[in-house]
Design a protein around this motif. Structure first.
Motif, PDB file in Angstrom:
ATOM      1  N   SER A   7       0.823  -1.210   0.000  1.00 32.95           N
ATOM      2  CA  SER A   7       0.000   0.000   0.000  1.00 32.95           C
ATOM      3  C   SER A   7       0.857   1.260   0.000  1.00 32.95           C
ATOM      4  O   SER A   7       0.522   2.240  -0.663  1.00 32.95           O
ATOM      5  N   ALA A  10       2.204   1.686  -3.538  1.00 31.45           N
ATOM      6  CA  ALA A  10       1.126   2.099  -4.440  1.00 31.45           C
ATOM      7  C   ALA A  10       0.743   3.556  -4.202  1.00 31.45           C
ATOM      8  O   ALA A  10       0.550   4.314  -5.153  1.00 31.45           O
ATOM      9  N   SER A  11       0.664   3.954  -2.943  1.00 32.69           N
ATOM     10  CA  SER A  11       0.305   5.334  -2.617  1.00 32.69           C
ATOM     11  C   SER A  11       1.377   6.309  -3.099  1.00 32.69           C
ATOM     12  O   SER A  11       1.063   7.345  -3.698  1.00 32.69           O
ATOM     13  N   HIS A  14       1.258   6.567  -6.903  1.00 31.65           N
ATOM     14  CA  HIS A  14       0.102   7.369  -7.307  1.00 31.65           C
ATOM     15  C   HIS A  14       0.378   8.853  -7.080  1.00 31.65           C
ATOM     16  O   HIS A  14       0.075   9.689  -7.942  1.00 31.65           O
ATOM     17  N   ASN A  15       0.973   9.188  -5.951  1.00 38.58           N
ATOM     18  CA  ASN A  15       1.300  10.590  -5.639  1.00 38.58           C
ATOM     19  C   ASN A  15       2.327  11.167  -6.609  1.00 38.58           C
ATOM     20  O   ASN A  15       2.377  12.377  -6.807  1.00 38.58           O
ATOM     21  N   ALA A  18       1.815   7.930 -11.244  1.00 38.82           N
ATOM     22  CA  ALA A  18       1.596   6.635 -11.895  1.00 38.82           C
ATOM     23  C   ALA A  18       0.104   6.316 -11.951  1.00 38.82           C
ATOM     24  O   ALA A  18      -0.626   6.559 -10.999  1.00 38.82           O
ATOM     25  N   THR A  19      -0.333   5.809 -13.097  1.00 41.68           N
ATOM     26  CA  THR A  19      -1.717   5.359 -13.240  1.00 41.68           C
ATOM     27  C   THR A  19      -1.735   4.045 -13.998  1.00 41.68           C
ATOM     28  O   THR A  19      -0.784   3.696 -14.709  1.00 41.68           O
ATOM     29  N   LEU A  25       2.311  -1.166 -13.662  1.00 38.20           N
ATOM     30  CA  LEU A  25       2.367  -1.007 -12.217  1.00 38.20           C
ATOM     31  C   LEU A  25       3.071  -2.168 -11.526  1.00 38.20           C
ATOM     32  O   LEU A  25       3.705  -1.980 -10.485  1.00 38.20           O
ATOM     33  N   HIS A  29       6.210  -1.440  -9.216  1.00 37.53           N
ATOM     34  CA  HIS A  29       6.206  -1.877  -7.824  1.00 37.53           C
ATOM     35  C   HIS A  29       7.490  -2.635  -7.491  1.00 37.53           C
ATOM     36  O   HIS A  29       8.127  -2.391  -6.463  1.00 37.53           O
TER      37      HIS A  29
END
Length: 70
Positions: A7, A10-11, A14-15, A18-19, A25, A29
């Motif tokens: 998490s 991923a957070s 995203h910040n 990344a989409t 992804l 990761h």
């Protein structure tokens, strides 16, 4: 309660922009996980901007990839 490592990665991704529509992804990761383990453990948010730019650029999927000419 602290977020689990998946998490947190991923957070942070995203910040940084990344989409699912523009990045691999899974590969992102894995690379972030390895980048935060080298030397000493750091949180994904603590990676510097240049590292994030390199990793996000490496895993872009929305740009045409030129075939290798042999």
């Amino acid at each position: 309660m602290l977020p689990d490592r998946l998490s947190a990665i991923a957070s942070a991704a995203h910040n940084r922009g990344a989409t699912m529509a523009t990045h691999n992804l899974g590969g992102l990761h894995a690379d972030v996980h390895h980048a935060t383990m080298c030397g000493h453990w750091v949180a994904p948010e603590q990676l510097d901007t240049r590292t994030w730019e390199c990793l996000l650029g490496k895993h872009r999927t929305d740009e045409l990839i030129q075939p290798l000419e042999l």
